[in-house]
Design an enzyme around this catalytic site. Structure first.
Site, PDB file in Angstrom:
ATOM      1  N   CYS A   2      45.916  98.948  75.583  1.00 11.57           N
ATOM      2  CA  CYS A   2      46.227  99.787  76.743  1.00 11.57           C
ATOM      3  C   CYS A   2      47.217 100.868  76.325  1.00 11.57           C
ATOM      4  O   CYS A   2      47.695 100.885  75.193  1.00 11.57           O
ATOM      5  CB  CYS A   2      46.858  98.935  77.835  1.00 11.57           C
ATOM      6  SG  CYS A   2      45.874  97.489  78.254  1.00 11.57           S
ATOM      7  N   ARG A  27      42.986 104.858  74.516  1.00 18.37           N
ATOM      8  CA  ARG A  27      43.450 103.495  74.246  1.00 18.37           C
ATOM      9  C   ARG A  27      42.840 102.499  75.221  1.00 18.37           C
ATOM     10  O   ARG A  27      43.003 101.299  75.063  1.00 18.37           O
ATOM     11  CB  ARG A  27      44.972 103.427  74.342  1.00 18.37           C
ATOM     12  CG  ARG A  27      45.712 104.382  73.431  1.00 18.37           C
ATOM     13  CD  ARG A  27      47.203 104.284  73.649  1.00 18.37           C
ATOM     14  NE  ARG A  27      47.677 102.970  73.282  1.00 18.37           N
ATOM     15  CZ  ARG A  27      48.059 102.640  72.060  1.00 18.37           C
ATOM     16  NH1 ARG A  27      48.022 103.542  71.101  1.00 18.37           N
ATOM     17  NH2 ARG A  27      48.447 101.425  71.770  1.00 18.37           N
ATOM     18  N   ASN A 105      51.221  96.261  77.414  1.00 18.00           N
ATOM     19  CA  ASN A 105      50.135  96.456  76.443  1.00 18.00           C
ATOM     20  C   ASN A 105      50.153  95.275  75.468  1.00 18.00           C
ATOM     21  O   ASN A 105      51.124  95.084  74.748  1.00 18.00           O
ATOM     22  CB  ASN A 105      50.330  97.755  75.661  1.00 18.00           C
ATOM     23  CG  ASN A 105      49.320  97.862  74.513  1.00 18.00           C
ATOM     24  OD1 ASN A 105      48.240  97.286  74.584  1.00 18.00           O
ATOM     25  ND2 ASN A 105      49.695  98.554  73.456  1.00 18.00           N
ATOM     26  N   GLY A 106      49.097  94.475  75.464  1.00 23.46           N
ATOM     27  CA  GLY A 106      49.046  93.312  74.571  1.00 23.46           C
ATOM     28  C   GLY A 106      48.563  92.091  75.326  1.00 23.46           C
ATOM     29  O   GLY A 106      47.867  92.221  76.347  1.00 23.46           O
ATOM     30  N   GLU A 487      27.747 102.839  57.255  1.00 20.98           N
ATOM     31  CA  GLU A 487      28.580 103.638  58.154  1.00 20.98           C
ATOM     32  C   GLU A 487      27.727 104.603  58.976  1.00 20.98           C
ATOM     33  O   GLU A 487      27.944 104.780  60.178  1.00 20.98           O
ATOM     34  CB  GLU A 487      29.653 104.404  57.371  1.00 20.98           C
ATOM     35  CG  GLU A 487      30.551 105.300  58.195  1.00 20.98           C
ATOM     36  CD  GLU A 487      31.236 104.639  59.384  1.00 20.98           C
ATOM     37  OE1 GLU A 487      31.691 105.374  60.269  1.00 20.98           O
ATOM     38  OE2 GLU A 487      31.237 103.385  59.460  1.00 20.98           O
ATOM     39  N   HIS A 510      11.804  93.139  49.801  1.00 19.76           N
ATOM     40  CA  HIS A 510      11.991  91.687  49.962  1.00 19.76           C
ATOM     41  C   HIS A 510      11.914  91.256  51.423  1.00 19.76           C
ATOM     42  O   HIS A 510      12.350  90.175  51.793  1.00 19.76           O
ATOM     43  CB  HIS A 510      13.337  91.269  49.346  1.00 19.76           C
ATOM     44  CG  HIS A 510      13.439  91.639  47.893  1.00 19.76           C
ATOM     45  ND1 HIS A 510      12.696  91.024  46.911  1.00 19.76           N
ATOM     46  CD2 HIS A 510      14.154  92.609  47.282  1.00 19.76           C
ATOM     47  CE1 HIS A 510      12.973  91.589  45.736  1.00 19.76           C
ATOM     48  NE2 HIS A 510      13.846  92.551  45.928  1.00 19.76           N
TER      49      HIS A 510
END
Ligand code: AGP
Length: 614
Positions: A2, A27, A105-106, A487, A510
């Site tokens: 957050c 975020r 936040n967390g 990527e 394969h």
């Protein structure tokens, strides 16, 4: 993950806080809210996002007509972990009597135990399903008129990774914030002060800021910032200068942050290379003290990361093993941390992370540290947790990366891995000075070459207009190109939602070649001169099944055209360094496909810029 913002000063806090939240929307954006010190009380307004609109947009609408005079407040933009996105689960969370409000936040890992105690002992009725509400209720029951004191007592009872800011009705101009494992800065304003998850939120308001360390508390009033260490002792430190300007945070005229960041790669590569070339023309690794003695001690290197950063690690393995002749293992962090890896004090552990906050990578770092490994990290966000907990940090100078899909961070991670490989190889004497100089001059030439590749954007856009409605696209390559294929495929998946698969070209026969049928779309990376004939044969095999082939090859390569429907060329360069260039057409391809499909490119569904949960 957050974003939190706080302001205490003499101007109206509401707009300043909401503006800061907008800059932190990358975020997390499922809901948002503000708590404002108004008329001797705390006014909380919070809104969840809805179909297509983020939380901040809904919040802004909800408070547009309200004339708050508050000059102190806190705000939050959310990426839900505990309690699905809703108005009541949005932050700020207030205590049962509205005396205290917090933004967080967390994750509070022991929130259930704390909740039970608060319900049983104090009869508190919780209103949300979140872990965060516990912080507001806990501080309230410990509050004796001194918010700093109550926060100090509360954090002793909380477990997990968290940063939060609190305000109390009884202390109208004061913000108290505490940091543990997720980022926090204190911004120094003119007659006002700020707290925020990162400086992106405050660029137009501050020139200087403090990085807040783990376990530190910040107490702010309009005329003072006080930083307290874990023991409660005041610490003084030099503020840091803001190196990013507002423009960096804005889109700079591009329609999406992702496109802006793709076009910022020449500058990002330039920054990341040029800062590491010493007066003697040799590489300097900004304060990383890797000696020959260290290298002789290491019997292996473990590169650990997630997503795009992991893919950079795959290229890193190629160049480090080839140049420095040290065995390299590359692991996804979520697996590494639970497989009891063979790591000890003879291991150099390299963590790669744009945000520096990805929890799996951070916990893997701690796992390796616990086993005695030397920790070197390649990180983009200055002062982030991974950076702080490393023995050595090698910053990628990509600048703020706002779009969820990582682009310039990846390219600068590659550059750091090349510089590291060259530095170690030179120390060990496993390469000649000629080779060293040649690769270094290739890296220095990359910004100009990247600009030339970016000039092909229009052609790639035309290609995307033909292919955007395909329901699956394959990526193939040999050697270092096979790492790049992963990527390229991830970029397409995460923003266009097209099912995509990457595979080493030699592996096709394969099994996977069974999926090839007329018009199957294949992106063939054929930039490796050393392996070109093998790669050509593989492309021929799938062309024989009438697949639609788009090849990436070095300019002047006429042969590949015979088996390709389209060819995107990159400037001639040594095989080892082609990934820095050939990733760009893959990023642009994914971008234009997603744009043709009308997808939300900067905020793809189900994704966040940095994943701070398991
Ligand atoms: C990449 O585009 C994604 N955003 C994601 O895979 C990302 O690379 C991964 O979550 C790692 O993030 P980090 O580099 O911030 O640690």
């Amino acid at each position: 993950m957050c974003g939190i913002v706080g302001y205490t000063g003499h101007d109206k806090a509401k707009d300043i806080i909401i503006d800061g939240l907008k800059k932190l929307e990358y975020r997390g954006y499922d809901s948002a809210g503000v708590a404002l010190m108004e008329d001797g009380g705390i006014q909380v307004r919070k809104k969840a996002g809805g179909s297509g609109t983020g939380g901040i947009a809904n919040l802004e609408k909800a408070v547009a007509k309200e004339k708050f005079r508050a000059t102190t407040g806190i705000g939050h933009t959310r990426w839900a972990t505990h309690g699905q996105p809703s108005d009541v689960n949005s932050h700020p969370h207030a205590s049962y009597d509205g005396e205290i409000a917090i933004v967080h936040n967390g994750i509070i890992e022991n929130y259930r135990e704390l909740k039970d105690q608060l319900e049983k002992k104090y009869g508190i009725e919780f209103v949300s399903d979140t872990d965060s509400e516990v912080i507001a209720q806990l501080i309230r029951v410990l509050y004796d008129g001194d918010l700093e004191h109550a926060v100090r007592k509360a954090v002793k009872k909380m477990e997990g990774a968290y940063t939060f800011a609190a305000i109390a009705k009884g202390e109208p101009e004061k913000i108290v914030a505490y940091r543990k494992d997720t980022p926090l800065i204190a911004g120094i304003g003119k007659d006002c002060n700020f707290i925020a998850s990162d400086m992106t939120a405050l660029l137009q308001y501050i020139d200087d800021f403090y990085l807040i360390d783990n376990g530190e508390m910040v107490v702010e009033t309009p005329d003072r910032i006080k930083i307290l260490d874990p023991a409660g002792k005041e610490v003084t430190r030099e503020p840091l200068k803001v190196t990013w300007n507002q423009e960096d945070a804005e889109k700079g005229g591009y329609s999406h942050f992702m496109l802006k960041e793709i076009h910022e790669q020449p500058k990002a590569v330039q920054e990341t290379v040029s800062r590491r070339i010493g007066k003697d023309g040799k590489i300097v690794l900004d304060g990383i003290k890797l000696t020959l003695k260290d290298l002789k001690k290491f019997n292996k290197i473990c590169i650990v990361a997630c997503g795009t950063a992991y893919h950079a690690g795959l290229v890193g393995k190629y160049v480090i093993e080839q140049m420095a002749r040290i065995p390299v293992e590359v692991d996804v962090a979520s697996e590494f941390r639970y497989r009891d890896p063979f790591v000890d004090d003879k291991t150099l552990f390299i963590a790669i992370s744009q945000s520096g906050e990805t929890l799996d990578t951070l916990m893997s770092l701690r796992e390796a540290k616990g086993k005695g490994a030397r920790i070197l990290s390649i990180v983009n966000v200055v002062g982030s947790s991974v950076a702080r907990e490393s023995d050595d940090v090698f910053y990628t100078w990509a600048g703020p990366e706002i779009a969820v899909a990582s682009t310039k961070a990846y390219t600068t991670q590659l550059v750091c891995l090349y510089l590291l490989a060259l530095y170690m190889a030179d120390l060990k004497g496993t390469i000649t000075r000629e080779y060293y100089d040649e690769i270094l001059s290739e890296l220095k030439a990359m910004p100009a070459r990247a600009k030339r590749v970016l000039k092909k954007a229009d052609k790639i856009e035309e290609m995307a207009k033909l292919l955007y409605n395909r329901d699956q696209i394959f990526y193939i390559g040999r050697g270092i190109d096979s790492s790049l294929a992963y990527e390229g495929s991830l970029k397409l998946k995460e923003i266009s939602y097209i099912n995509s698969f990457a595979i080493a070209a030699g592996e096709l026969k394969h099994g996977t070649i069974a999926l090839m049928e007329p018009d199957t779309t294949v992106i063939a990376l054929a930039t490796q001169d050393r392996l070109f004939d093998k790669m050509y044969a593989n492309v021929e095999e799938i062309k024989a099944r009438h697949a639609h082939i788009v090849s990436i090859a070095k300019s002047g390569n006429k042969k590949i055209k015979k088996v390709s429907d389209d060819v995107i060329t990159i400037p001639k360069c040594r095989d080892e360094v082609t990934p820095i260039l050939s990733i760009i057409p893959l990023q642009l391809f994914a971008y234009y496909i997603a744009r043709e499909r009308g997808e939300n490119i900067d905020k793809p569904r189900n994704l966040a810029k940095s994943v701070t949960v398991e």
